[in-house]
Design an enzyme around this catalytic site. Structure first.
Site, PDB file in Angstrom:
ATOM      1  N   ASP A   1      -4.770   2.911   8.613  1.00  0.00           N
ATOM      2  CA  ASP A   1      -6.159   2.542   8.918  1.00  0.00           C
ATOM      3  C   ASP A   1      -6.338   1.100   9.365  1.00  0.00           C
ATOM      4  OD1 ASP A   1      -6.789   5.085   8.067  1.00  0.00           O
ATOM      5  OD2 ASP A   1      -7.273   4.450   6.024  1.00  0.00           O
TER       6      ASP A   1
ATOM      7  N   GLY B   1       0.821  -1.213   0.000  1.00  0.00           N
ATOM      8  CA  GLY B   1       0.000   0.000   0.000  1.00  0.00           C
ATOM      9  C   GLY B   1       0.850   1.256   0.000  1.00  0.00           C
ATOM     10  N   ALA B   2       0.506   2.180  -0.876  1.00  0.00           N
ATOM     11  CA  ALA B   2       1.241   3.445  -0.964  1.00  0.00           C
ATOM     12  C   ALA B   2       0.351   4.598  -0.528  1.00  0.00           C
ATOM     13  CB  ALA B   2       1.787   3.664  -2.373  1.00  0.00           C
ATOM     14  N   GLY B   3      -0.398   4.385   0.543  1.00  0.00           N
ATOM     15  CA  GLY B   3      -1.142   5.480   1.163  1.00  0.00           C
ATOM     16  C   GLY B   3      -0.190   6.297   2.026  1.00  0.00           C
TER      17      GLY B   3
ATOM     18  N   GLU C   1     -16.897  17.931   5.161  1.00  0.00           N
ATOM     19  CA  GLU C   1     -15.951  18.529   4.205  1.00  0.00           C
ATOM     20  C   GLU C   1     -16.500  18.442   2.776  1.00  0.00           C
ATOM     21  OE1 GLU C   1     -11.904  16.956   5.059  1.00  0.00           O
ATOM     22  OE2 GLU C   1     -11.622  18.988   5.835  1.00  0.00           O
TER      23      GLU C   1
ATOM     24  N   LYS D   1      -4.889  24.352   7.466  1.00  0.00           N
ATOM     25  CA  LYS D   1      -5.021  23.062   6.780  1.00  0.00           C
ATOM     26  C   LYS D   1      -4.092  23.011   5.576  1.00  0.00           C
ATOM     27  CE  LYS D   1      -8.149  19.647   5.124  1.00  0.00           C
ATOM     28  NZ  LYS D   1      -8.983  18.714   5.851  1.00  0.00           N
TER      29      LYS D   1
END
Lengths: 405, 405
Positions: free
Chosen positions: A300, A10-12, A170, A378
């Protein structure tokens, strides 16, 4: 003897930051590193609501893997993970199988629909580049259809957002800004369009500072958002949703339901036989699984309890990025026989955008910010991440410098 | 005594040019003029294929009525024509009824699907701003869906164009330019996309100069267009079309069928009891109906036989614009009791665009043009129309000055 093989799935936020850190800290002759990802790009999950609303192009949100990963140092495999066999130290991919000596699982989230009928089939989720882009196009397509049908179909221009948590709010902020543009493009009176948020709690952003919640609701309501709180989604069909409030069922005709109310860890983790808690691996303090010394979990898919509240820390980008420091350090230590360090989250704050130049924030659990100051924070935080990930070049290319807009 | 009341139905090429000419030539105390149109804008029907492909925004194609019509001189009614009662000299609108002394019918065309099953329900037609915009969005939506389904569905990226006449070929030229952009936007390998033209004749652009036809086909084939000539569309469903060629049925999986093979006059004309020939009114030489002295017909609803070929003149913008001169003159003469003049078409030439900077043309029935020179002529001709319609201001605003692109 062969180098030990580090495989990152995973490349999150967690996975790619671990890869970037390891490619700097681990020598060529110390270990081989492989990064596996479905796409040849990383993306900013926290910007997807903008892509979905159509206020930011997806190419601003994604970053080519080869732009930040040194392919001479890290082998990149573009493939889909099917399962992990921790006893055999193998990862099964769609087109391949990999052996590892150390594994880092950063497989991210998937939507949780809690068995609500029709949601999985008919609602959209803001999960990745493909699904965000699809929501944008779905909205435009339905607005385009409006004047091609007689009588006009209100379901085409009713937008329902399920869930008033972070992602939901959002997205509401962006879509509230986007709707007047869509109306201009497709010759639709903007007062006809409805944007409806359905939230189970008595308020949106449950758990957030009440003053900030009030600010957020006022800001969104002034742009046409209708809030239905204390209401549970009951069913989603292609042209309506049904919710229950105060024991009464209410139907809203809509072809666009965005489900933003639940995520769960990638189900591969549970299916691969790791012991899990609500689908996540409750990791040791050094970020390894309880059962396997050679498997780290990040982002996650990892569960860490907050001793102060007795509840898990939320699965945020902030925490995943922080974890990458610990995981990169520990992977290196594991290979070289050094000491593994403990992960301690540093909660800097929470910022929710409410559209281009509006937002709310709580910093260091005490400072409250409203309006453009919150979005400024942000954007600065996003820019800081880009700088860490890819240096000044990436920051200049993908950074958010539209500070006052 | 009241002024005589001139009512013009439709603000297409013929209708709006008649209104613009009459507002200049007819005095305030000579007659009242009313223009009726469904939309508050006129549009360039001959540019719609660009809007449909997504290569030109529809706002470049449409012109606000109030920009070219003097609302102090011409009363504008935005409404839909339901029927005409020529004996009672009345026009029934959705929300209104008008009495007239002189009527000009410029109601344009609608798609003719010749009873081919499924075409009316499932194929798109390039008919107006709404339908052109819908095609653009439909294409984008299906391209966006491609990476959200497993396995990928080829029907989403197969584009079938029914009919290789003028509209079909011009749309093919635009879509062939657009597909590489769509592929870039949605991460699709452009070699996977198919653009298929199905034409009943043995060649596309039947009746056109064979050398130009060959040029057009080569240009389009080099950009990936596949031609299936001598083939008849048999059926259209939401996810496929079936055609017959050489006695064999062939299916193409597609969710996008553009029907560009047939137009007919607005069916209101026939339904209102005018004597018609193939749905059109075969007008007298002065552009009036055979049966009513006070009703003029202009543009696609009017049929004029070409004595040289024994076939009707094609329903082109060029002829409708020319007719507006005769109709405006004759309406004035009819009111004032002057002589009505005869309409004689002046066929200047035919130009087909094949995308941004490619095209073919025959001018004055003898000169052939290829490539950018043909598109140059087309752009100049479009610009000339804008100048006639709205003066230099409109030309500067909506003109096509991208000569070499």
């Amino acid at each position: 003897m062969n180098n030990p093989h580090i495989v990152i799935l995973g490349a999150g936020y967690g996975g790619i930051m671990t890869a970037v850190k390891l490619q700097k800290s681990i020598g060529m002759n110390e270990a081989d590193i492989t990064l596996v990802n479905m796409n040849d790009y990383h993306y900013q999950t926290t910007w997807l609501h903008e892509n979905a609303a159509g206020t930011l192009h997806q190419d601003r949100t994604r970053i080519s893997i080869k732009e930040v990963v040194n392919l001479n140092r890290v082998r990149f495999v573009q493939d889909k993970v099917i399962s992990i066999k921790p006893d055999a130290k193998k990862v099964k991919l769609s087109n391949n199988e990999l052996n590892y000596d150390v594994l880092v699982i950063g497989l991210g989230f998937e939507a949780a629909t809690f068995g609500i009928p029709g949601l999985e089939e008919h609602a959209f989720t803001i999960g990745d580049i493909n699904s965000a882009r699809l929501i944008r196009e779905h909205l435009e397509y339905n607005f385009a259809l409006y004047h091609n049908e007689e009588p006009n179909n209100q379901a085409r221009i009713n937008i329902v957002v399920g869930g008033g948590g972070f992602t939901g709010v959002e997205f509401l902020g962006e879509i509230a800004n986007r709707v007047p543009e869509l109306c201009e493009e497709y010759d639709i009176d903007k007062h006809l369009v409805r944007i409806i948020n359905i939230e189970g709690s008595p308020t949106v952003l449950p758990g957030f500072d009440p003053q900030l919640v009030e600010y957020a609701m006022n800001s969104l309501e002034s742009r046409g958002v209708e809030f239905v709180t204390g209401a549970m989604l009951k069913e989603c069909t292609p042209d309506k949703v049904t919710y229950e409030k105060d024991g009464r069922l209410v139907e809203i005709p809509t072809m666009t339901t965005i489900w933003a109310a639940g995520v769960k860890a990638n189900s591969i983790v549970e299916k691969s036989g790791f012991s899990t808690n609500r689908g996540k691996v409750e990791v040791r303090k050094d970020m390894r699984t309880p059962d396997y010394d050679d498997v780290f979990v990040i982002g996650d898919c990892a569960l860490i309890m907050d001793p102060e509240t007795g509840r898990p820390f939320p699965p945020t980008a902030q925490i995943a990025i922080q974890q990458s420091g610990t995981v990169a350090h520990n992977v290196k230590a594991y290979i070289n026989g050094g000491d593994l360090e403990e992960f301690t989250p540093k909660l800097l704050g929470t910022i929710a955008s409410l559209g281009h130049n509006d937002g709310i924030a709580v910093l260091f659990n005490q400072y409250k910010l409203f309006g453009w100051k919150a979005t400024f924070m942000k954007k600065m935080s996003d820019n800081r991440y880009l700088l860490k990930l890819g240096g000044p070049g990436l920051l200049m290319k993908k950074g958010k410098f539209n500070i006052f807009y």
